[in-house]
Write a protein that holds these residues in place. Sequence first.
Motif, short mmCIF file in Angstrom:
data_model
loop_
_atom_site.label_atom_id
_atom_site.label_comp_id
_atom_site.label_asym_id
_atom_site.label_seq_id
_atom_site.Cartn_x
_atom_site.Cartn_y
_atom_site.Cartn_z
N GLU A 1 -25.76 53.20 -9.96
CA GLU A 1 -26.82 52.74 -10.74
C GLU A 1 -27.17 53.21 -12.30
OE1 GLU A 1 -29.21 50.45 -9.87
OE2 GLU A 1 -28.87 50.36 -7.69
N LYS A 2 -26.69 54.48 -12.48
CA LYS A 2 -26.82 54.94 -13.88
C LYS A 2 -25.96 54.38 -14.76
CE LYS A 2 -28.68 59.47 -12.33
NZ LYS A 2 -28.38 60.95 -12.40
N LYS A 3 -24.70 54.14 -14.28
CA LYS A 3 -23.62 53.67 -15.31
C LYS A 3 -24.00 52.18 -15.46
CE LYS A 3 -19.66 56.78 -14.65
NZ LYS A 3 -20.76 58.06 -13.93
N ARG A 4 -24.39 51.42 -14.49
CA ARG A 4 -24.79 50.00 -14.49
C ARG A 4 -25.86 49.60 -15.51
NH1 ARG A 4 -25.22 48.59 -9.56
NH2 ARG A 4 -27.48 47.97 -9.44
N LYS A 5 -26.76 50.79 -15.42
CA LYS A 5 -27.91 50.51 -16.28
C LYS A 5 -27.74 51.14 -17.63
CE LYS A 5 -31.29 50.63 -12.66
NZ LYS A 5 -32.66 51.62 -12.10
N VAL B 1 -19.16 54.34 -6.07
CA VAL B 1 -19.38 55.49 -6.99
C VAL B 1 -18.07 56.02 -7.25
CG1 VAL B 1 -20.52 57.88 -7.44
CG2 VAL B 1 -21.86 55.71 -6.18
N LYS B 2 -17.40 56.55 -6.08
CA LYS B 2 -16.08 57.21 -6.50
C LYS B 2 -14.95 56.50 -7.15
CE LYS B 2 -12.39 59.64 -3.71
NZ LYS B 2 -11.90 59.98 -2.44
N GLN B 3 -14.88 55.18 -6.71
CA GLN B 3 -13.97 54.17 -7.43
C GLN B 3 -14.23 54.15 -9.00
OE1 GLN B 3 -14.48 50.93 -4.92
NE2 GLN B 3 -12.57 51.20 -3.82
N GLU C 1 -24.28 38.91 -17.11
CA GLU C 1 -25.71 39.28 -16.47
C GLU C 1 -25.98 38.35 -15.34
OE1 GLU C 1 -29.33 40.79 -16.00
OE2 GLU C 1 -27.80 41.48 -17.16
N ASN C 2 -25.29 36.92 -15.24
CA ASN C 2 -25.57 36.23 -14.18
C ASN C 2 -24.60 36.61 -12.80
OD1 ASN C 2 -26.98 34.42 -15.44
ND2 ASN C 2 -25.33 33.10 -15.94
N GLU C 3 -23.34 37.30 -13.23
CA GLU C 3 -22.67 37.88 -12.33
C GLU C 3 -23.40 38.97 -11.63
OE1 GLU C 3 -18.54 37.17 -14.83
OE2 GLU C 3 -19.02 39.26 -14.47
N LEU C 4 -24.05 39.84 -12.39
CA LEU C 4 -24.70 41.12 -12.01
C LEU C 4 -25.78 40.55 -11.17
CD1 LEU C 4 -25.04 43.98 -11.90
CD2 LEU C 4 -26.27 44.07 -14.03
N LYS C 5 -26.51 39.81 -11.36
CA LYS C 5 -27.81 39.05 -10.56
C LYS C 5 -27.28 38.75 -9.31
CE LYS C 5 -30.91 37.98 -14.64
NZ LYS C 5 -31.54 36.93 -15.31
N ALA C 6 -26.13 38.10 -9.46
CA ALA C 6 -25.45 37.51 -8.21
C ALA C 6 -25.33 38.72 -7.28
CB ALA C 6 -24.44 36.69 -8.39
N GLN C 7 -24.84 39.80 -7.62
CA GLN C 7 -24.62 40.99 -6.60
C GLN C 7 -25.43 41.56 -5.89
OE1 GLN C 7 -21.33 43.29 -8.70
NE2 GLN C 7 -21.54 42.02 -10.18
N ARG C 8 -26.81 41.73 -6.48
CA ARG C 8 -27.85 42.39 -6.01
C ARG C 8 -28.43 41.76 -4.80
NH1 ARG C 8 -30.34 43.61 -11.90
NH2 ARG C 8 -29.00 44.98 -12.53
N ALA C 9 -28.41 42.94 -3.89
CA ALA C 9 -29.18 42.46 -2.63
C ALA C 9 -30.63 41.98 -2.64
CB ALA C 9 -28.99 43.53 -1.61
#
Length: 468
Positions: free
Chosen positions: A159-163, A26-28, A460-468
Amino acid sequence: MKLKSSTLDLTAATVNEKRRFPAFTVKQTRTATILALLAWTVAVFDYGLFGTLLPAMQESFGWTAPEAYAINTWIAVGTAIVCFGVGPVIDRLGRRKGMMVTVGGTAIVSGLTAIIPTGMAFLSSGLLVIVRSFGGLGFSEQAVNATYMNEVYQVTEDEKKRKRPGLSYSFIQGGWPLGFLLASALALAFLPTFGWRALYLMATIPAALIVWAIARKLKETPQFELHSELTRLDKAGRTEEAHLLAGSYGVEHSSTAPLKLIWEPKLRRNTIVFSLAWIFNFFGIMIFSILGSSVLKNAKGVELSDAFWMLIIINALAYFGYVFHGWLGDKIGRKRTIISGWILASVAFTIMLSPLANSPVTIVASFGAGLFFLVGPYAAIQYFMAECYPVSCRATGTAFIGAMSQPGIVLGGALFTAVAAGSNTGTAALWVGALGTLISGVLMFAAKPMAEAPLAVAPENELKAQRA
């Protein structure tokens, strides 16, 4: 769930292996957002100074109004040449270094503009054209921002910035009216006492400080780090290994040169549509944003000092146009947002140039509404463009399209100069600026939204691959 922060794994991948990009904290993310806003604001401050100070420089250099418009047109030619070369460089150097180059170039251009002599007729004008052409470095800073922040918001823990990336990015792209507001405010405060040269010297200081801050505080995106490794593997002849590594992160990889890649069938349509839309839209940007003080003075009979006051208010209103269109783009789609904004802008400018706008209040209201809907959609289109290109050519695509603004200024400038010389500034602003803005909005009906662009699925694929 939150993204896990780690080091990017660039070791050899196996078939069907899945990996995640390391996250921006968040800070970065906050640091990157603030520095991107400051970098773009300072770049626009220098870029906007020329249009804001053009009437004063016209008097100093001894130009007529048509000659001043012609000088602006030749500067646009040089700016286009510089802009076309920036994208491929950023795709090689990286987003962080690209930001340092564009803002650092702004500092140098501002300083050199301040020392150009005025008493050498054609030579003075020629020197000004050459120096100001390198202002294309600063103008291209928005392409770096769009590329960098698109990648940051994909992997952020915020989360807010990603959404809602469009709304978040709108605050950054709002540096355009903030830069012009700063140019108008400082011109109003210091031009009568210190002259136009002092204002260009003022522009060098914040640009230099921001370069220093970027070097110390900003980190490169993991997407570009991966792209660099893939490029290295390609050059070493390890193409299969490069594709396996790219696939492990859920991205598509191409060894095709970025400038060639944006013209491949999957991306060609958007490249053409965006380019044409920028060309026509910059008829309006040049006339109503860059040359706003000249339009108010020559088309509406406003005194120069009053024009500066009006532009301060108008650009303050325009900033909220970015925020509004960034928010609206997340809600109804970026394509619809861009189309509606530019068509409404053409209507507002038509009213401003008509006898209906016959008082300071109506002039500011109609001009302010025009800029609100003219520049605001750039919060949507910059992010829209970045979404439509893969990492390997994202900076090239956004910078190339951004560079098409300069042919728009050249063509629009030539038409504006010709019509103004044959009739008056108001008529030229209407038939070149307002009409060009309308055409750009209509052209955007042909753009392909992200979901329909074949290579746009990679983010979008990159983002899905990052989520735990």
